[in-house]
Design a protein around this motif. Structure first.
Motif, PDB file in Angstrom:
ATOM      1  N   ASP A  43      30.221  83.977 -25.603  1.00 54.53           N
ATOM      2  CA  ASP A  43      29.491  82.695 -25.548  1.00 54.53           C
ATOM      3  C   ASP A  43      30.481  82.061 -26.522  1.00 54.53           C
ATOM      4  OD1 ASP A  43      27.872  83.006 -23.677  1.00 54.53           O
ATOM      5  OD2 ASP A  43      26.670  83.827 -24.748  1.00 54.53           O
ATOM      6  N   ASN A  44      31.247  83.048 -27.357  1.00 56.58           N
ATOM      7  CA  ASN A  44      31.450  82.204 -28.718  1.00 56.58           C
ATOM      8  C   ASN A  44      33.110  83.296 -28.324  1.00 56.58           C
ATOM      9  OD1 ASN A  44      29.836  80.910 -29.930  1.00 56.58           O
ATOM     10  ND2 ASN A  44      28.604  82.409 -29.771  1.00 56.58           N
ATOM     11  N   VAL A  45      34.204  82.865 -28.945  1.00 56.46           N
ATOM     12  CA  VAL A  45      35.895  83.649 -28.529  1.00 56.46           C
ATOM     13  C   VAL A  45      36.303  82.967 -29.859  1.00 56.46           C
ATOM     14  CG1 VAL A  45      37.754  83.613 -28.263  1.00 56.46           C
ATOM     15  CG2 VAL A  45      36.121  83.354 -26.327  1.00 56.46           C
ATOM     16  N   ILE A  46      36.750  84.008 -31.426  1.00 53.85           N
ATOM     17  CA  ILE A  46      37.401  83.587 -32.074  1.00 53.85           C
ATOM     18  C   ILE A  46      38.193  84.186 -32.537  1.00 53.85           C
ATOM     19  CG2 ILE A  46      36.495  84.269 -35.015  1.00 53.85           C
ATOM     20  CD1 ILE A  46      33.279  84.642 -34.545  1.00 53.85           C
ATOM     21  N   PHE A  47      39.336  83.443 -33.456  1.00 52.24           N
ATOM     22  CA  PHE A  47      40.214  84.423 -32.925  1.00 52.24           C
ATOM     23  C   PHE A  47      40.573  84.728 -34.608  1.00 52.24           C
ATOM     24  CE2 PHE A  47      41.519  82.609 -29.400  1.00 52.24           C
ATOM     25  CZ  PHE A  47      42.764  82.630 -28.682  1.00 52.24           C
ATOM     26  N   ILE A  48      41.625  86.016 -35.447  1.00 52.31           N
ATOM     27  CA  ILE A  48      41.431  85.918 -36.223  1.00 52.31           C
ATOM     28  C   ILE A  48      43.127  86.237 -36.172  1.00 52.31           C
ATOM     29  CG2 ILE A  48      39.075  86.838 -36.979  1.00 52.31           C
ATOM     30  CD1 ILE A  48      40.387  89.580 -36.657  1.00 52.31           C
ATOM     31  N   GLY A  49      43.762  86.467 -37.628  1.00 48.14           N
ATOM     32  CA  GLY A  49      45.492  86.970 -37.729  1.00 48.14           C
ATOM     33  C   GLY A  49      45.646  86.310 -38.612  1.00 48.14           C
ATOM     34  N   ILE A  50      46.928  87.068 -39.849  1.00 46.48           N
ATOM     35  CA  ILE A  50      47.210  86.243 -40.887  1.00 46.48           C
ATOM     36  C   ILE A  50      48.975  86.390 -41.191  1.00 46.48           C
ATOM     37  CG2 ILE A  50      47.520  88.561 -41.690  1.00 46.48           C
ATOM     38  CD1 ILE A  50      46.327  87.768 -44.731  1.00 46.48           C
ATOM     39  N   GLY A  51      48.611  85.700 -41.968  1.00 45.96           N
ATOM     40  CA  GLY A  51      50.829  85.096 -41.500  1.00 45.96           C
ATOM     41  C   GLY A  51      50.476  84.937 -40.381  1.00 45.96           C
ATOM     42  N   SER A  52      52.576  84.848 -40.391  1.00 46.52           N
ATOM     43  CA  SER A  52      52.610  84.543 -38.911  1.00 46.52           C
ATOM     44  C   SER A  52      51.885  84.475 -37.291  1.00 46.52           C
ATOM     45  CB  SER A  52      54.193  84.620 -38.505  1.00 46.52           C
ATOM     46  OG  SER A  52      54.282  85.967 -38.280  1.00 46.52           O
ATOM     47  N   SER A  53      51.403  85.843 -37.882  1.00 53.19           N
ATOM     48  CA  SER A  53      49.846  86.370 -36.865  1.00 53.19           C
ATOM     49  C   SER A  53      48.869  84.977 -36.405  1.00 53.19           C
ATOM     50  CB  SER A  53      49.667  86.995 -37.064  1.00 53.19           C
ATOM     51  OG  SER A  53      50.641  88.250 -36.489  1.00 53.19           O
ATOM     52  N   GLY A  54      48.804  84.693 -38.076  1.00 56.68           N
ATOM     53  CA  GLY A  54      47.639  83.716 -38.357  1.00 56.68           C
ATOM     54  C   GLY A  54      48.158  82.754 -37.505  1.00 56.68           C
ATOM     55  N   LEU A 111      26.703  82.950 -33.633  1.00 55.03           N
ATOM     56  CA  LEU A 111      28.109  82.679 -32.750  1.00 55.03           C
ATOM     57  C   LEU A 111      28.428  84.021 -32.987  1.00 55.03           C
ATOM     58  CD1 LEU A 111      29.899  80.471 -35.838  1.00 55.03           C
ATOM     59  CD2 LEU A 111      29.456  79.621 -32.944  1.00 55.03           C
ATOM     60  N   ARG A 112      27.911  85.185 -33.059  1.00 57.91           N
ATOM     61  CA  ARG A 112      27.919  86.816 -33.162  1.00 57.91           C
ATOM     62  C   ARG A 112      27.785  87.627 -32.102  1.00 57.91           C
ATOM     63  NH1 ARG A 112      27.087  86.865 -38.852  1.00 57.91           N
ATOM     64  NH2 ARG A 112      24.867  87.560 -38.226  1.00 57.91           N
ATOM     65  N   THR A 113      27.051  86.231 -31.517  1.00 57.26           N
ATOM     66  CA  THR A 113      25.933  87.121 -30.362  1.00 57.26           C
ATOM     67  C   THR A 113      26.702  86.689 -29.543  1.00 57.26           C
ATOM     68  OG1 THR A 113      23.821  86.200 -31.039  1.00 57.26           O
ATOM     69  CG2 THR A 113      23.855  86.735 -29.334  1.00 57.26           C
ATOM     70  N   ASN A 114      26.944  87.288 -28.136  1.00 57.97           N
ATOM     71  CA  ASN A 114      28.160  87.232 -27.145  1.00 57.97           C
ATOM     72  C   ASN A 114      29.299  86.886 -27.559  1.00 57.97           C
ATOM     73  OD1 ASN A 114      28.994  88.344 -24.074  1.00 57.97           O
ATOM     74  ND2 ASN A 114      27.959  86.111 -23.537  1.00 57.97           N
ATOM     75  N   SER A 115      29.751  87.274 -28.122  1.00 58.11           N
ATOM     76  CA  SER A 115      31.000  86.779 -29.087  1.00 58.11           C
ATOM     77  C   SER A 115      32.291  88.104 -28.768  1.00 58.11           C
ATOM     78  CB  SER A 115      31.425  86.429 -30.462  1.00 58.11           C
ATOM     79  OG  SER A 115      31.226  87.595 -31.228  1.00 58.11           O
ATOM     80  N   VAL A 116      33.508  87.300 -28.611  1.00 56.88           N
ATOM     81  CA  VAL A 116      35.023  88.189 -28.632  1.00 56.88           C
ATOM     82  C   VAL A 116      35.748  87.780 -29.205  1.00 56.88           C
ATOM     83  CG1 VAL A 116      35.621  86.462 -26.288  1.00 56.88           C
ATOM     84  CG2 VAL A 116      36.974  89.178 -26.741  1.00 56.88           C
TER      85      VAL A 116
END
Length: 241
Positions: free
Chosen positions: A112-123, A154-159
């Motif tokens: 249901d929810n998609v969250i991207f994380i990263g830092i620097g160029s990956s961010g 947002l944490r329920t059924n999230s990737v």
């Protein structure tokens, strides 16, 4: 040669000496201590104290280390973009990349929810990924603050899609541990499947190109990451049709 801690320990005269050395490294490497003292208007005692602060017994050892440092900088060779692309295609595309992208797409499609994380160029690419996914119909968000409050809905059924070249970034690892404990599934895109980020993920997509550094900066090509993100987003779009 000069760490942040060492530079912070310099007094006013030593800072002036440091600035001169940085701007005239090629010249200083072949100067005598008296010549450097005259050029910088400091005493030889100040120069010797400066040398000890940078972990050298004296000015002679300092010059040897300075010459070695200059040689290392000269040896740095940046690969051509074509070389990096060939490396990516030969090492990765001949493997199971497409299958992993399809598996990842299935996981994201069911979330249901998609969250991207990263830092620097990956961010930067994580933010691009969130926008690209959203453009193709799978609303996604990018979070760069590990303390950002994520609502329980947002944490329920999230990737979580984590981007990290080394797979050893403390920011990303800490964030993933927290989100994994709260039940989120983790998909990571890293340069190495044996990294910490890869190991704690439910699914890892690795792209295997040689890491490149200029001094402290990681300049490893990010072209494979763009390819993977766009391929994944397009696969998700096809599954949703």
């Amino acid at each position: 040669m000069f760490s942040n801690e060492i530079i912070a320990s310099f007094n006013e005269l030593e800072t002036s000496l440091y600035n001169y050395i940085i701007q005239n490294s090629d010249k200083v490497a072949y100067m005598r201590i008296r010549e450097l003292a005259d050029e910088t208007h400091v005493s030889t005692a100040t120069i010797l104290r400066f040398c000890r602060k940078v972990n050298c017994e004296g000015f002679s050892e300092f010059k040897v280390k300075l010459k070695m440092h200059l040689e290392e900088k000269k040896k740095t060779i940046i690969k051509s973009p074509q070389h990096s692309l060939v490396e990516f295609f030969e090492r990765t595309l001949k493997g199971e990349l497409e299958e992993k992208i399809k598996n990842a797409a299935n996981i994201v499609t069911q979330a249901d929810n998609v969250i991207f994380i990263g830092i620097g160029s990956s961010g930067i690419l994580a933010e691009y990924g969130a926008r690209y996914f959203s453009s193709l119909g799978k609303f996604s968000m990018y979070i760069k603050d590990p303390h950002f409050p994520i609502h329980s809905k947002l944490r329920t059924n999230s990737v979580i899609i984590a981007l990290s070249v080394s797979g050893e970034t403390n920011f990303t690892i800490t964030h993933l541990h927290q989100l994994k404990q709260e039940g989120s599934k983790i998909i990571s895109i890293t340069n190495n499947k044996l990294s910490t980020v890869a190991k704690i993920s439910d699914l890892n997509i690795s792209y295997y190109v040689t890491e490149e550094f200029i001094e402290e900066a990681n300049i490893t090509t990010q072209v494979p990451v763009v390819y993977i993100l766009e391929s994944l987003a397009r696969e998700i779009y096809q599954l949703n049709q």
